[in-house]
Design a protein around this motif. Structure first.
Motif, PDB file in Angstrom:
ATOM      1  N   ALA A   9      55.954  28.885  38.268  1.00  0.00           N
ATOM      2  CA  ALA A   9      54.778  29.056  39.132  1.00  0.00           C
ATOM      3  C   ALA A   9      54.800  28.021  40.257  1.00  0.00           C
ATOM      4  CB  ALA A   9      53.496  28.932  38.302  1.00  0.00           C
ATOM      5  N   VAL A  10      55.132  26.771  39.895  1.00  0.00           N
ATOM      6  CA  VAL A  10      55.203  25.709  40.906  1.00  0.00           C
ATOM      7  C   VAL A  10      56.324  26.024  41.907  1.00  0.00           C
ATOM      8  CG1 VAL A  10      55.646  23.255  41.278  1.00  0.00           C
ATOM      9  CG2 VAL A  10      54.263  23.983  39.319  1.00  0.00           C
ATOM     10  N   ALA A  11      57.459  26.457  41.379  1.00  0.00           N
ATOM     11  CA  ALA A  11      58.593  26.786  42.245  1.00  0.00           C
ATOM     12  C   ALA A  11      58.244  27.944  43.175  1.00  0.00           C
ATOM     13  CB  ALA A  11      59.817  27.141  41.401  1.00  0.00           C
ATOM     14  N   THR A  12      57.482  28.902  42.665  1.00  0.00           N
ATOM     15  CA  THR A  12      57.030  30.018  43.496  1.00  0.00           C
ATOM     16  C   THR A  12      56.229  29.505  44.682  1.00  0.00           C
ATOM     17  OG1 THR A  12      56.934  31.540  41.621  1.00  0.00           O
ATOM     18  CG2 THR A  12      55.581  32.096  43.535  1.00  0.00           C
ATOM     19  N   GLY A  13      55.304  28.598  44.379  1.00  0.00           N
ATOM     20  CA  GLY A  13      54.464  28.046  45.439  1.00  0.00           C
ATOM     21  C   GLY A  13      55.284  27.317  46.485  1.00  0.00           C
ATOM     22  N   ILE A  14      56.204  26.470  46.027  1.00  0.00           N
ATOM     23  CA  ILE A  14      57.015  25.697  46.976  1.00  0.00           C
ATOM     24  C   ILE A  14      57.840  26.646  47.845  1.00  0.00           C
ATOM     25  CG2 ILE A  14      58.861  23.987  47.220  1.00  0.00           C
ATOM     26  CD1 ILE A  14      58.041  22.926  44.431  1.00  0.00           C
ATOM     27  N   LYS A  15      58.478  27.602  47.196  1.00  0.00           N
ATOM     28  CA  LYS A  15      59.393  28.493  47.925  1.00  0.00           C
ATOM     29  C   LYS A  15      58.630  29.368  48.926  1.00  0.00           C
ATOM     30  CE  LYS A  15      63.480  30.233  48.714  1.00  0.00           C
ATOM     31  NZ  LYS A  15      64.624  29.449  49.178  1.00  0.00           N
ATOM     32  N   ARG A  16      57.443  29.795  48.547  1.00  0.00           N
ATOM     33  CA  ARG A  16      56.687  30.657  49.465  1.00  0.00           C
ATOM     34  C   ARG A  16      56.159  29.885  50.671  1.00  0.00           C
ATOM     35  NH1 ARG A  16      53.421  35.523  46.561  1.00  0.00           N
ATOM     36  NH2 ARG A  16      55.123  36.293  45.273  1.00  0.00           N
ATOM     37  N   VAL A  17      55.801  28.623  50.427  1.00  0.00           N
ATOM     38  CA  VAL A  17      55.272  27.818  51.533  1.00  0.00           C
ATOM     39  C   VAL A  17      56.407  27.290  52.412  1.00  0.00           C
ATOM     40  CG1 VAL A  17      53.999  25.703  52.093  1.00  0.00           C
ATOM     41  CG2 VAL A  17      53.180  27.212  50.282  1.00  0.00           C
ATOM     42  N   GLN A  18      57.528  26.972  51.772  1.00  0.00           N
ATOM     43  CA  GLN A  18      58.672  26.432  52.521  1.00  0.00           C
ATOM     44  C   GLN A  18      59.929  27.255  52.205  1.00  0.00           C
ATOM     45  OE1 GLN A  18      59.063  22.186  53.048  1.00  0.00           O
ATOM     46  NE2 GLN A  18      57.359  21.810  51.670  1.00  0.00           N
ATOM     47  N   PRO A  19      60.019  28.445  52.757  1.00  0.00           N
ATOM     48  CA  PRO A  19      61.121  29.340  52.384  1.00  0.00           C
ATOM     49  C   PRO A  19      62.501  28.815  52.774  1.00  0.00           C
ATOM     50  CG  PRO A  19      59.670  30.366  54.029  1.00  0.00           C
ATOM     51  CD  PRO A  19      59.060  29.057  53.682  1.00  0.00           C
ATOM     52  N   ASP A  20      62.543  27.822  53.652  1.00  0.00           N
ATOM     53  CA  ASP A  20      63.857  27.267  54.028  1.00  0.00           C
ATOM     54  C   ASP A  20      64.383  26.309  52.965  1.00  0.00           C
ATOM     55  OD1 ASP A  20      61.564  25.713  54.793  1.00  0.00           O
ATOM     56  OD2 ASP A  20      62.927  24.314  55.789  1.00  0.00           O
ATOM     57  N   LYS A  21      63.553  25.899  52.013  1.00  0.00           N
ATOM     58  CA  LYS A  21      63.991  24.980  50.963  1.00  0.00           C
ATOM     59  C   LYS A  21      64.701  25.751  49.846  1.00  0.00           C
ATOM     60  CE  LYS A  21      62.237  21.119  52.623  1.00  0.00           C
ATOM     61  NZ  LYS A  21      61.900  21.600  53.975  1.00  0.00           N
ATOM     62  N   ILE A  22      65.596  25.049  49.159  1.00  0.00           N
ATOM     63  CA  ILE A  22      66.256  25.617  47.993  1.00  0.00           C
ATOM     64  C   ILE A  22      65.552  25.054  46.764  1.00  0.00           C
ATOM     65  CG2 ILE A  22      68.442  25.835  46.741  1.00  0.00           C
ATOM     66  CD1 ILE A  22      68.369  27.232  49.491  1.00  0.00           C
ATOM     67  N   VAL A  23      64.975  25.913  45.966  1.00  0.00           N
ATOM     68  CA  VAL A  23      64.110  25.471  44.877  1.00  0.00           C
ATOM     69  C   VAL A  23      64.708  25.888  43.530  1.00  0.00           C
ATOM     70  CG1 VAL A  23      61.767  25.505  43.960  1.00  0.00           C
ATOM     71  CG2 VAL A  23      62.132  25.796  46.419  1.00  0.00           C
ATOM     72  N   PHE A  24      64.890  24.890  42.678  1.00  0.00           N
ATOM     73  CA  PHE A  24      65.368  25.232  41.337  1.00  0.00           C
ATOM     74  C   PHE A  24      64.447  24.668  40.272  1.00  0.00           C
ATOM     75  CE2 PHE A  24      67.325  21.012  41.735  1.00  0.00           C
ATOM     76  CZ  PHE A  24      67.346  20.521  40.438  1.00  0.00           C
ATOM     77  N   THR A  25      64.351  25.395  39.157  1.00  0.00           N
ATOM     78  CA  THR A  25      63.670  24.861  37.985  1.00  0.00           C
ATOM     79  C   THR A  25      64.728  24.530  36.947  1.00  0.00           C
ATOM     80  OG1 THR A  25      63.362  26.837  36.615  1.00  0.00           O
ATOM     81  CG2 THR A  25      61.808  26.525  38.429  1.00  0.00           C
ATOM     82  N   TYR A  26      64.407  23.566  36.092  1.00  0.00           N
ATOM     83  CA  TYR A  26      65.299  23.156  35.014  1.00  0.00           C
ATOM     84  C   TYR A  26      64.409  23.104  33.780  1.00  0.00           C
ATOM     85  CZ  TYR A  26      68.773  20.363  32.464  1.00  0.00           C
ATOM     86  OH  TYR A  26      69.684  19.915  31.543  1.00  0.00           O
ATOM     87  N   GLN A  27      64.639  24.004  32.827  1.00  0.00           N
ATOM     88  CA  GLN A  27      63.671  24.154  31.735  1.00  0.00           C
ATOM     89  C   GLN A  27      64.349  24.313  30.371  1.00  0.00           C
ATOM     90  OE1 GLN A  27      61.825  27.540  34.322  1.00  0.00           O
ATOM     91  NE2 GLN A  27      60.208  26.882  32.933  1.00  0.00           N
ATOM     92  N   GLY A  28      63.727  23.784  29.350  1.00  0.00           N
ATOM     93  CA  GLY A  28      64.185  23.995  27.978  1.00  0.00           C
ATOM     94  C   GLY A  28      63.636  25.297  27.430  1.00  0.00           C
ATOM     95  N   ASP A  29      64.006  25.598  26.179  1.00  0.00           N
ATOM     96  CA  ASP A  29      63.583  26.884  25.604  1.00  0.00           C
ATOM     97  C   ASP A  29      62.111  26.875  25.207  1.00  0.00           C
ATOM     98  OD1 ASP A  29      63.920  25.606  22.839  1.00  0.00           O
ATOM     99  OD2 ASP A  29      65.983  25.667  23.552  1.00  0.00           O
ATOM    100  N   GLY A  30      61.599  25.713  24.792  1.00  0.00           N
ATOM    101  CA  GLY A  30      60.173  25.644  24.507  1.00  0.00           C
ATOM    102  C   GLY A  30      59.379  25.793  25.790  1.00  0.00           C
ATOM    103  N   ASP A  31      59.840  25.129  26.831  1.00  0.00           N
ATOM    104  CA  ASP A  31      59.170  25.168  28.129  1.00  0.00           C
ATOM    105  C   ASP A  31      59.185  26.577  28.718  1.00  0.00           C
ATOM    106  OD1 ASP A  31      58.202  23.030  30.262  1.00  0.00           O
ATOM    107  OD2 ASP A  31      59.446  24.451  31.371  1.00  0.00           O
TER     108      ASP A  31
END
Ligand SMILES: Cc1ncc(C[n+]2csc(CCOP(=O)(O)OP(=O)(O)O)c2C)c(N)n1
Ligand code: SF4
Ligand code: SF4
Lengths: 243, 76
Positions: free
Chosen positions: A73-95
Protein backbone atom coordinates in the motif's frame (compact mmCIF):
# COMPACT_ATOMS: atom_id res chain seq x y z
CA UNK A 1 39.38 -9.79 -14.31
CA UNK A 2 36.49 -11.22 -12.40
CA UNK A 3 35.85 -9.41 -9.16
CA UNK A 4 33.39 -10.58 -6.58
CA UNK A 5 32.97 -7.96 -3.89
CA UNK A 6 30.37 -6.00 -1.99
CA UNK A 7 28.45 -3.68 -4.28
CA UNK A 8 28.51 0.04 -3.30
CA UNK A 9 24.83 0.24 -2.44
CA UNK A 10 25.35 -2.17 0.46
CA UNK A 11 26.71 -0.21 3.37
CA UNK A 12 29.87 -1.40 5.08
CA UNK A 13 27.79 -2.30 8.08
CA UNK A 14 27.44 -5.57 9.92
CA UNK A 15 23.92 -6.92 9.74
CA UNK A 16 21.95 -8.18 12.73
CA UNK A 17 20.95 -11.38 10.92
CA UNK A 18 21.80 -14.75 12.45
CA UNK A 19 24.66 -16.82 10.99
CA UNK A 20 23.55 -18.48 7.75
CA UNK A 21 20.36 -16.41 7.41
CA UNK A 22 19.16 -16.09 3.81
CA UNK A 23 18.18 -12.44 4.23
CA UNK A 24 21.84 -11.42 3.79
CA UNK A 25 22.07 -13.14 0.41
CA UNK A 26 18.75 -11.68 -0.71
CA UNK A 27 19.95 -8.20 0.33
CA UNK A 28 23.10 -8.58 -1.73
CA UNK A 29 21.15 -9.63 -4.83
CA UNK A 30 18.73 -6.71 -4.60
CA UNK A 31 21.61 -4.30 -4.02
CA UNK A 32 23.63 -5.61 -6.95
CA UNK A 33 20.64 -5.37 -9.26
CA UNK A 34 19.99 -1.75 -8.27
CA UNK A 35 23.65 -0.87 -8.84
CA UNK A 36 23.87 -2.73 -12.14
CA UNK A 37 20.73 -1.05 -13.46
CA UNK A 38 22.12 2.34 -12.36
CA UNK A 39 18.87 3.32 -10.63
CA UNK A 40 20.14 3.96 -7.11
CA UNK A 41 19.39 7.71 -7.12
CA UNK A 42 15.76 7.11 -8.04
CA UNK A 43 15.07 3.96 -6.04
CA UNK A 44 12.88 3.94 -2.94
CA UNK A 45 12.63 0.73 -0.93
CA UNK A 46 10.20 -0.25 1.79
CA UNK A 47 11.29 -2.13 4.90
CA UNK A 48 8.89 -4.64 6.45
CA UNK A 49 8.15 -5.67 9.98
CA UNK A 50 10.02 -8.90 10.51
CA UNK A 51 13.69 -9.73 10.62
CA UNK A 52 14.39 -7.35 7.72
CA UNK A 53 12.96 -4.42 9.69
CA UNK A 54 16.36 -2.71 9.78
CA UNK A 55 16.88 -2.96 6.01
CA UNK A 56 17.28 0.81 5.85
CA UNK A 57 20.49 0.47 7.85
CA UNK A 58 22.04 -1.67 5.15
CA UNK A 59 20.99 -0.04 1.88
CA UNK A 60 22.48 3.16 0.58
CA UNK A 61 19.24 4.36 -1.00
CA UNK A 62 16.00 5.81 0.27
CA UNK A 63 14.03 3.32 2.37
CA UNK A 64 10.79 3.90 4.23
CA UNK A 65 9.68 1.71 7.13
CA UNK A 66 6.12 0.42 6.83
CA UNK A 67 3.61 -0.88 9.32
CA UNK A 68 3.44 -4.66 9.36
CA UNK A 69 2.25 -5.97 5.98
CA UNK A 70 1.39 -2.54 4.56
CA UNK A 71 4.37 -2.23 2.23
CA UNK A 72 2.42 -2.77 -1.01
CA UNK A 73 0.00 0.00 0.00
CA UNK A 74 2.85 2.37 0.89
CA UNK A 75 4.68 1.46 -2.31
CA UNK A 76 1.50 2.12 -4.28
CA UNK A 77 1.29 5.59 -2.82
CA UNK A 78 4.92 6.41 -3.52
CA UNK A 79 4.80 5.08 -7.07
CA UNK A 80 1.58 6.89 -7.94
CA UNK A 81 2.81 10.21 -6.60
CA UNK A 82 6.31 9.85 -8.03
CA UNK A 83 6.02 7.57 -11.07
CA UNK A 84 9.61 8.29 -12.10
CA UNK A 85 10.89 6.53 -8.95
CA UNK A 86 11.68 2.83 -8.82
CA UNK A 87 9.85 1.39 -5.83
CA UNK A 88 10.45 -1.99 -4.29
CA UNK A 89 9.07 -3.76 -1.25
CA UNK A 90 11.02 -6.36 0.70
CA UNK A 91 8.76 -8.57 2.79
CA UNK A 92 8.75 -11.79 4.79
CA UNK A 93 6.01 -14.41 4.62
CA UNK A 94 4.31 -13.24 7.80
CA UNK A 95 4.39 -9.67 6.54
CA UNK A 96 3.25 -10.40 2.98
CA UNK A 97 0.99 -13.43 3.37
CA UNK A 98 -0.54 -13.05 6.84
CA UNK A 99 -1.15 -9.56 8.17
CA UNK A 100 -0.55 -8.00 4.74
CA UNK A 101 -2.61 -10.39 2.61
CA UNK A 102 -5.15 -7.78 1.60
CA UNK A 103 -2.50 -5.22 0.61
CA UNK A 104 -0.61 -7.84 -1.38
CA UNK A 105 -3.58 -9.18 -3.28
CA UNK A 106 -5.09 -5.83 -4.13
CA UNK A 107 -1.81 -4.19 -5.16
CA UNK A 108 -1.18 -7.20 -7.39
CA UNK A 109 -4.68 -7.18 -8.82
CA UNK A 110 -4.53 -3.45 -9.51
CA UNK A 111 -1.34 -4.08 -11.43
CA UNK A 112 0.63 -1.50 -9.48
CA UNK A 113 3.95 -0.90 -11.23
CA UNK A 114 6.11 -1.97 -8.28
CA UNK A 115 8.65 -4.71 -7.54
CA UNK A 116 8.04 -7.05 -4.62
CA UNK A 117 10.80 -9.15 -3.08
CA UNK A 118 9.14 -11.84 -1.00
CA UNK A 119 11.42 -13.77 1.35
CA UNK A 120 9.74 -17.04 2.29
CA UNK A 121 11.34 -18.87 5.20
CA UNK A 122 8.15 -20.71 6.19
CA UNK A 123 8.15 -19.22 9.69
CA UNK A 124 7.90 -16.01 11.69
CA UNK A 125 11.59 -15.33 12.19
CA UNK A 126 11.67 -12.16 14.23
CA UNK A 127 9.16 -13.11 16.88
CA UNK A 128 10.72 -16.45 17.70
CA UNK A 129 9.49 -19.06 15.26
CA UNK A 130 5.68 -19.12 15.22
CA UNK A 131 3.69 -20.68 12.39
CA UNK A 132 3.49 -18.57 9.24
CA UNK A 133 0.91 -18.95 6.45
CA UNK A 134 3.70 -20.65 4.51
CA UNK A 135 4.66 -23.12 7.25
CA UNK A 136 4.55 -26.59 5.74
CA UNK A 137 2.32 -29.48 6.79
CA UNK A 138 4.02 -31.34 9.60
CA UNK A 139 6.49 -28.53 10.25
CA UNK A 140 7.05 -27.95 13.94
CA UNK A 141 6.96 -24.35 15.13
CA UNK A 142 6.40 -22.83 18.56
CA UNK A 143 2.66 -22.56 17.76
CA UNK A 144 2.37 -25.93 15.96
CA UNK A 145 4.22 -28.09 18.39
CA UNK A 146 2.98 -31.33 16.86
CA UNK A 147 3.50 -30.12 13.33
CA UNK A 148 1.19 -27.98 11.23
CA UNK A 149 -2.03 -29.60 10.14
CA UNK A 150 -3.22 -31.27 13.29
CA UNK A 151 -5.46 -28.61 14.76
CA UNK A 152 -7.22 -26.78 11.97
CA UNK A 153 -4.30 -24.72 10.70
CA UNK A 154 -4.87 -25.47 7.02
CA UNK A 155 -2.20 -26.15 4.42
CA UNK A 156 0.52 -23.63 3.46
CA UNK A 157 -0.47 -20.71 1.26
CA UNK A 158 1.44 -20.72 -2.01
CA UNK A 159 1.76 -17.08 -2.89
CA UNK A 160 2.95 -17.32 -6.50
CA UNK A 161 0.22 -19.82 -7.37
CA UNK A 162 -2.40 -17.68 -5.62
CA UNK A 163 -1.39 -14.43 -7.32
CA UNK A 164 -1.04 -16.06 -10.74
CA UNK A 165 -4.83 -16.04 -11.06
CA UNK A 166 -5.00 -12.22 -10.83
CA UNK A 167 -5.31 -10.24 -14.00
CA UNK A 168 -3.16 -7.30 -12.97
CA UNK A 169 -0.03 -9.29 -12.32
CA UNK A 170 2.85 -9.02 -14.79
CA UNK A 171 5.56 -11.34 -13.46
CA UNK A 172 5.84 -13.98 -10.75
CA UNK A 173 8.80 -16.24 -10.15
CA UNK A 174 9.79 -18.45 -7.23
CA UNK A 175 13.52 -18.75 -6.59
CA UNK A 176 15.80 -19.82 -3.72
CA UNK A 177 19.14 -18.87 -2.15
CA UNK A 178 20.12 -22.34 -0.97
CA UNK A 179 22.66 -23.25 -3.66
CA UNK A 180 25.03 -21.08 -5.75
CA UNK A 181 23.02 -21.90 -8.86
CA UNK A 182 19.78 -20.86 -7.17
CA UNK A 183 21.42 -17.63 -6.02
CA UNK A 184 22.45 -16.74 -9.57
CA UNK A 185 18.97 -17.56 -10.82
CA UNK A 186 17.36 -15.50 -8.07
CA UNK A 187 19.45 -12.54 -9.13
CA UNK A 188 18.34 -12.92 -12.74
CA UNK A 189 14.71 -12.98 -11.59
CA UNK A 190 15.13 -9.94 -9.32
CA UNK A 191 16.76 -8.04 -12.17
CA UNK A 192 13.85 -8.87 -14.43
CA UNK A 193 11.38 -7.75 -11.77
CA UNK A 194 13.11 -4.34 -11.57
CA UNK A 195 13.44 -4.09 -15.35
CA UNK A 196 9.70 -4.74 -15.70
CA UNK A 197 9.03 -1.73 -13.50
CA UNK A 198 11.45 0.44 -15.50
CA UNK A 199 9.62 -0.67 -18.65
CA UNK A 200 6.26 0.20 -17.05
CA UNK A 201 4.96 -3.34 -17.21
CA UNK A 202 3.29 -3.56 -13.81
CA UNK A 203 3.31 -5.74 -10.71
CA UNK A 204 6.29 -8.07 -10.44
CA UNK A 205 7.01 -10.37 -7.50
CA UNK A 206 10.00 -12.61 -6.87
CA UNK A 207 9.62 -15.16 -4.11
CA UNK A 208 12.89 -16.24 -2.50
CA UNK A 209 12.96 -19.47 -0.48
CA UNK A 210 15.35 -18.59 2.31
CA UNK A 211 17.08 -20.14 5.32
CA UNK A 212 16.13 -19.40 8.93
CA UNK A 213 18.55 -21.59 10.88
CA UNK A 214 17.69 -20.07 14.25
CA UNK A 215 13.96 -20.68 14.28
CA UNK A 216 14.17 -23.94 12.37
CA UNK A 217 16.63 -24.97 15.10
CA UNK A 218 19.02 -26.30 12.45
CA UNK A 219 22.64 -25.53 11.62
CA UNK A 220 23.29 -23.33 8.55
CA UNK A 221 24.34 -26.44 6.59
CA UNK A 222 21.20 -28.33 7.65
CA UNK A 223 19.15 -25.28 6.73
CA UNK A 224 20.23 -25.27 3.08
CA UNK A 225 19.29 -28.97 3.00
CA UNK A 226 15.91 -28.07 4.51
CA UNK A 227 15.23 -25.60 1.71
CA UNK A 228 16.42 -27.99 -0.98
CA UNK A 229 14.78 -31.15 0.32
CA UNK A 230 11.72 -29.99 2.27
CA UNK A 231 10.70 -26.62 0.87
CA UNK A 232 11.32 -27.00 -2.86
CA UNK A 233 8.90 -29.96 -3.24
CA UNK A 234 6.13 -27.93 -1.54
CA UNK A 235 7.07 -24.63 -3.19
CA UNK A 236 8.29 -25.57 -6.68
CA UNK A 237 10.71 -23.09 -8.23
CA UNK A 238 9.87 -21.51 -11.53
CA UNK A 239 8.01 -18.80 -13.39
CA UNK A 240 4.33 -18.59 -12.48
CA UNK A 241 3.45 -15.69 -14.72
CA UNK A 242 5.33 -13.64 -17.30
CA UNK A 243 3.39 -11.21 -19.43
CA UNK B 1 46.75 -14.62 -9.67
CA UNK B 2 43.54 -15.51 -7.96
CA UNK B 3 43.19 -13.57 -4.75
CA UNK B 4 40.71 -14.26 -2.03
CA UNK B 5 40.32 -11.88 0.86
CA UNK B 6 38.25 -12.41 3.98
CA UNK B 7 36.83 -9.49 5.92
CA UNK B 8 37.04 -11.63 8.99
CA UNK B 9 35.40 -9.07 11.26
CA UNK B 10 32.19 -9.41 9.21
CA UNK B 11 32.10 -13.19 9.46
CA UNK B 12 29.52 -14.96 11.64
CA UNK B 13 31.03 -18.39 11.14
CA UNK B 14 28.04 -19.90 9.32
CA UNK B 15 30.35 -22.04 7.19
CA UNK B 16 28.31 -21.85 3.96
CA UNK B 17 31.50 -20.93 2.03
CA UNK B 18 33.23 -24.01 3.41
CA UNK B 19 30.23 -26.13 2.46
CA UNK B 20 29.99 -24.89 -1.13
CA UNK B 21 33.66 -24.48 -2.15
CA UNK B 22 33.95 -26.97 -5.03
CA UNK B 23 37.68 -27.37 -4.30
CA UNK B 24 37.07 -28.03 -0.60
CA UNK B 25 39.76 -25.43 -0.07
CA UNK B 26 38.22 -23.55 2.84
CA UNK B 27 38.02 -24.35 6.53
CA UNK B 28 36.90 -22.45 9.60
CA UNK B 29 39.71 -20.99 11.68
CA UNK B 30 40.73 -22.11 15.13
CA UNK B 31 41.24 -18.50 16.15
CA UNK B 32 38.28 -16.21 16.68
CA UNK B 33 37.34 -12.80 15.29
CA UNK B 34 36.14 -9.75 17.23
CA UNK B 35 32.70 -11.30 17.52
CA UNK B 36 34.19 -14.45 19.03
CA UNK B 37 33.46 -16.53 15.95
CA UNK B 38 35.48 -18.69 13.60
CA UNK B 39 36.07 -17.38 10.08
CA UNK B 40 37.14 -19.05 6.83
CA UNK B 41 40.72 -19.50 5.77
CA UNK B 42 42.30 -21.14 2.75
CA UNK B 43 43.74 -24.60 3.14
CA UNK B 44 46.02 -24.49 0.08
CA UNK B 45 47.02 -20.90 -0.82
CA UNK B 46 47.22 -21.95 -4.50
CA UNK B 47 44.06 -24.06 -4.47
CA UNK B 48 41.44 -21.39 -5.22
CA UNK B 49 40.13 -21.23 -8.79
CA UNK B 50 38.35 -17.90 -8.31
CA UNK B 51 34.93 -19.36 -9.09
CA UNK B 52 33.25 -17.05 -6.58
CA UNK B 53 30.81 -19.63 -5.22
CA UNK B 54 31.85 -18.79 -1.65
CA UNK B 55 31.12 -15.11 -2.34
CA UNK B 56 27.71 -16.00 -3.75
CA UNK B 57 26.71 -18.03 -0.69
CA UNK B 58 28.09 -15.64 1.93
CA UNK B 59 25.16 -13.89 3.66
CA UNK B 60 27.50 -11.27 5.11
CA UNK B 61 29.58 -10.15 2.11
CA UNK B 62 32.67 -11.08 4.08
CA UNK B 63 34.53 -12.55 1.10
CA UNK B 64 36.13 -10.82 -1.86
CA UNK B 65 37.47 -12.84 -4.78
CA UNK B 66 39.61 -11.55 -7.63
CA UNK B 67 40.36 -13.85 -10.49
CA UNK B 68 42.03 -13.14 -13.82
CA UNK B 69 40.33 -16.15 -15.34
CA UNK B 70 36.69 -15.39 -15.81
CA UNK B 71 34.31 -12.52 -16.24
CA UNK B 72 32.06 -11.88 -13.32
CA UNK B 73 29.32 -14.32 -14.19
CA UNK B 74 26.95 -12.79 -11.71
CA UNK B 75 26.49 -9.82 -14.03
CA UNK B 76 23.56 -10.61 -16.27
C1 LIG C 1 0.77 -4.94 13.81
C2 LIG C 1 1.77 -5.94 14.30
N1 LIG C 1 1.37 -7.20 14.56
C3 LIG C 1 2.26 -8.13 14.97
C4 LIG C 1 3.59 -7.80 15.12
C5 LIG C 1 4.57 -8.85 15.62
N2 LIG C 1 5.43 -9.34 14.56
C6 LIG C 1 6.66 -8.82 14.36
S1 LIG C 1 7.51 -9.57 13.13
C7 LIG C 1 6.21 -10.64 12.86
C8 LIG C 1 6.29 -11.71 11.80
C9 LIG C 1 7.54 -11.71 11.02
O1 LIG C 1 7.61 -12.81 10.17
P1 LIG C 1 7.98 -12.70 8.64
O2 LIG C 1 7.21 -11.63 7.98
O3 LIG C 1 7.85 -14.06 8.06
O4 LIG C 1 9.49 -12.21 8.60
P2 LIG C 1 10.83 -12.91 9.10
O5 LIG C 1 11.05 -12.36 10.47
O6 LIG C 1 10.64 -14.39 9.07
O7 LIG C 1 11.88 -12.45 8.14
C10 LIG C 1 5.17 -10.38 13.72
C11 LIG C 1 3.92 -11.16 13.75
C12 LIG C 1 3.97 -6.46 14.85
N3 LIG C 1 5.24 -6.07 14.95
N4 LIG C 1 3.05 -5.57 14.43
S1 SF4 D 1 15.51 -15.44 13.08
FE1 SF4 D 1 15.68 -16.49 11.09
S2 SF4 D 1 15.07 -14.94 9.52
FE2 SF4 D 1 15.53 -13.86 11.46
S3 SF4 D 1 17.69 -13.20 11.29
FE3 SF4 D 1 17.64 -15.19 12.40
S4 SF4 D 1 17.90 -16.75 10.81
FE4 SF4 D 1 17.32 -14.82 9.77
S1 SF4 E 1 36.46 -18.72 -5.06
FE1 SF4 E 1 35.72 -20.84 -5.41
S2 SF4 E 1 37.55 -22.13 -5.23
FE2 SF4 E 1 38.08 -20.13 -4.33
S3 SF4 E 1 37.64 -20.40 -2.14
FE3 SF4 E 1 35.79 -19.52 -3.06
S4 SF4 E 1 34.50 -21.30 -3.55
FE4 SF4 E 1 36.60 -22.10 -3.19
Amino acid sequence: MAVFKRTPILKDQLTHYCPGCGHGIAHRLVAEVIDELGIRERTIGTAPVGCAVLLYNYFNCDVIECAHGRSPAVATGIKRVQPDKIVFTYQGDGDLAAIGTAETIHAANRGENITVIFVNNAIYGMTGGQMAPTTMLGQVTTTTQHGRGGQGEGPPIKVCELLSTLGGVCYLERTAVSTPKDVMNAKRAIKKAFQNQIDGKGFSLVEVLSMCPTDWKLSPAQSVDFVNEKMKPVFPLGVYKDQ
Amino acid sequence: MTKIRFETHRCKGCGLCVLFCPRKNLRLSDSLNEQGLSYPEEIDPDGCTGCGLCFRMCPDTAIEVQSPKKDNQDKQ
